[in-house]
Design a protein around this motif. Structure first.
Motif, mmCIF file in Angstrom:
data_model
loop_
_atom_site.group_PDB
_atom_site.id
_atom_site.type_symbol
_atom_site.label_atom_id
_atom_site.label_comp_id
_atom_site.label_asym_id
_atom_site.label_seq_id
_atom_site.Cartn_x
_atom_site.Cartn_y
_atom_site.Cartn_z
ATOM 1 N N ILE A 78 0.837 -1.204 0.000
ATOM 2 C CA ILE A 78 0.000 0.000 0.000
ATOM 3 C C ILE A 78 0.871 1.255 0.000
ATOM 4 O O ILE A 78 0.576 2.233 -0.695
ATOM 5 N N ARG A 79 1.974 1.212 0.750
ATOM 6 C CA ARG A 79 2.900 2.349 0.749
ATOM 7 C C ARG A 79 3.413 2.638 -0.648
ATOM 8 O O ARG A 79 3.457 3.797 -1.087
ATOM 9 N N GLU A 80 3.810 1.593 -1.378
ATOM 10 C CA GLU A 80 4.314 1.788 -2.737
ATOM 11 C C GLU A 80 3.241 2.379 -3.640
ATOM 12 O O GLU A 80 3.521 3.256 -4.465
ATOM 13 N N ARG B 6 2.453 2.232 -9.816
ATOM 14 C CA ARG B 6 1.274 1.489 -10.250
ATOM 15 C C ARG B 6 1.639 0.173 -10.911
ATOM 16 O O ARG B 6 0.939 -0.815 -10.752
ATOM 17 N N ALA B 7 2.722 0.154 -11.677
ATOM 18 C CA ALA B 7 3.131 -1.076 -12.357
ATOM 19 C C ALA B 7 3.586 -2.098 -11.318
ATOM 20 O O ALA B 7 4.304 -1.765 -10.369
ATOM 21 N N ILE B 8 3.183 -3.338 -11.513
ATOM 22 C CA ILE B 8 3.539 -4.392 -10.561
ATOM 23 C C ILE B 8 5.057 -4.515 -10.438
ATOM 24 O O ILE B 8 5.588 -4.726 -9.342
ATOM 25 N N ILE B 9 5.780 -4.335 -11.536
ATOM 26 C CA ILE B 9 7.236 -4.428 -11.496
ATOM 27 C C ILE B 9 7.840 -3.330 -10.620
ATOM 28 O O ILE B 9 8.829 -3.535 -9.911
ATOM 29 N N ASP B 10 7.237 -2.125 -10.624
ATOM 30 C CA ASP B 10 7.733 -1.028 -9.801
ATOM 31 C C ASP B 10 7.379 -1.239 -8.329
ATOM 32 O O ASP B 10 8.161 -0.904 -7.439
ATOM 33 N N GLY C 271 4.682 -13.621 -7.201
ATOM 34 C CA GLY C 271 3.459 -14.385 -6.998
ATOM 35 C C GLY C 271 2.712 -13.955 -5.752
ATOM 36 O O GLY C 271 1.478 -13.804 -5.769
ATOM 37 N N LEU C 272 3.448 -13.740 -4.660
ATOM 38 C CA LEU C 272 2.810 -13.294 -3.416
ATOM 39 C C LEU C 272 2.280 -11.872 -3.569
ATOM 40 O O LEU C 272 1.206 -11.545 -3.056
ATOM 41 N N LEU C 273 3.019 -11.022 -4.284
ATOM 42 C CA LEU C 273 2.563 -9.652 -4.517
ATOM 43 C C LEU C 273 1.220 -9.655 -5.252
ATOM 44 O O LEU C 273 0.281 -8.947 -4.863
ATOM 45 N N VAL C 274 1.132 -10.443 -6.304
ATOM 46 C CA VAL C 274 -0.125 -10.517 -7.064
ATOM 47 C C VAL C 274 -1.249 -11.052 -6.178
ATOM 48 O O VAL C 274 -2.388 -10.566 -6.228
ATOM 49 N N LYS C 275 -0.940 -12.042 -5.349
ATOM 50 C CA LYS C 275 -1.942 -12.602 -4.442
ATOM 51 C C LYS C 275 -2.463 -11.537 -3.480
ATOM 52 O O LYS C 275 -3.675 -11.419 -3.251
ATOM 53 N N HIS D 94 -5.494 -3.441 -13.131
ATOM 54 C CA HIS D 94 -5.599 -3.251 -14.574
ATOM 55 C C HIS D 94 -4.432 -4.002 -15.212
ATOM 56 O O HIS D 94 -3.320 -3.485 -15.254
ATOM 57 N N ARG D 95 -4.636 -5.215 -15.628
ATOM 58 C CA ARG D 95 -3.594 -6.040 -16.245
ATOM 59 C C ARG D 95 -2.344 -6.060 -15.361
ATOM 60 O O ARG D 95 -2.348 -6.688 -14.326
ATOM 61 N N ARG D 96 -1.293 -5.347 -15.725
ATOM 62 C CA ARG D 96 -0.050 -5.394 -14.947
ATOM 63 C C ARG D 96 0.114 -4.178 -14.047
ATOM 64 O O ARG D 96 1.207 -3.849 -13.629
ATOM 65 N N GLU D 97 -0.970 -3.511 -13.777
ATOM 66 C CA GLU D 97 -0.928 -2.332 -12.916
ATOM 67 C C GLU D 97 -1.988 -2.429 -11.828
ATOM 68 O O GLU D 97 -2.939 -3.194 -11.932
#
Length: 207
Positions: free
Chosen positions: A11-13, A19-23, A34-38, A52-55
């Protein structure tokens, strides 16, 4: 809802605008993708984020958590001991500095600050790219004009950033050495400053 391991850091990030999962993952090292997406899917089910897809993006309910995150940061600055040497990571430290930089005082065109850490658990050479629209660290020479070079230990920079040591004191005792044009020292203090959770700021605001 937010008490599971890693969730508050995710949540802090998001609150910092990542917004991008990689960031998001880059700001929470040690957490698997995998845990992040979960966790993000769980937060979406709870109405805290929208995927939104990868964000990912915070909802109004998620953004309301900013006050809690800020309070925890202020509490930690007052109550937690200084970070130990093994706790420090150059990428995380420079990332934290970059996202709190006041871009309004930066030059319009991108310049870099070359950091040379005399000891570090990771790469010892880093560049911080800065402009009014950009603030990001990299381990690769960005090939843009270099405003200054800063030589120091990782601990010295962390203590200044956390407000436990004053910039001028660190410069006087040469735990931080700034090399560049005459204005370099002034620019370093103005551009980098200290964390909004730094000891001095937090104590003056809360005690």
């Amino acid at each position: 809802m937010v008490g599971e391991p890693w969730t508050m850091l995710v949540i802090r990030e998001l609150l910092y605008g990542n917004r991008a999962i990689i960031d998001i993952a880059a700001g929470v090292p040690g957490m698997s993708t995998g845990l992040l997406v979960k966790r993000l899917k769980k937060l979406e089910a709870d109405g805290v984020v929208v995927l939104h897809r990868r964000e990912a993006e915070l909802t109004d309910a998620g953004r309301e958590l900013a006050e809690i995150i800020e309070s925890l940061g202020s509490w930690g600055a007052r109550r937690l001991p200084p970070p130990r040497h093994g706790d420090l990571d150059p990428g995380l430290l420079l990332r934290d500095i970059a996202r709190q930089v006041d871009r309004s005082v930066l030059p319009a065109r991108t310049v870099s600050i070359h950091f040379r850490f005399t000891e570090s658990p990771g790469p010892r050479w880093w560049w911080l790219m800065l402009s009014r629209t950009l603030a990001t660290p990299t381990i690769h020479d960005p090939r843009v004009p270099q405003a200054m070079r800063i030589d120091c230990t990782l601990g010295a920079l962390a203590h200044v950033w956390l407000g436990r040591v004053d910039w001028l004191d660190a410069l006087r005792d040469k735990s931080i050495i700034v090399t560049g044009p005459r204005t370099a020292v002034r620019q370093a203090i103005t551009w980098l400053g200290s964390s909004r959770f730094s000891s001095d700021k937090t104590l003056s605001a809360g005690e």
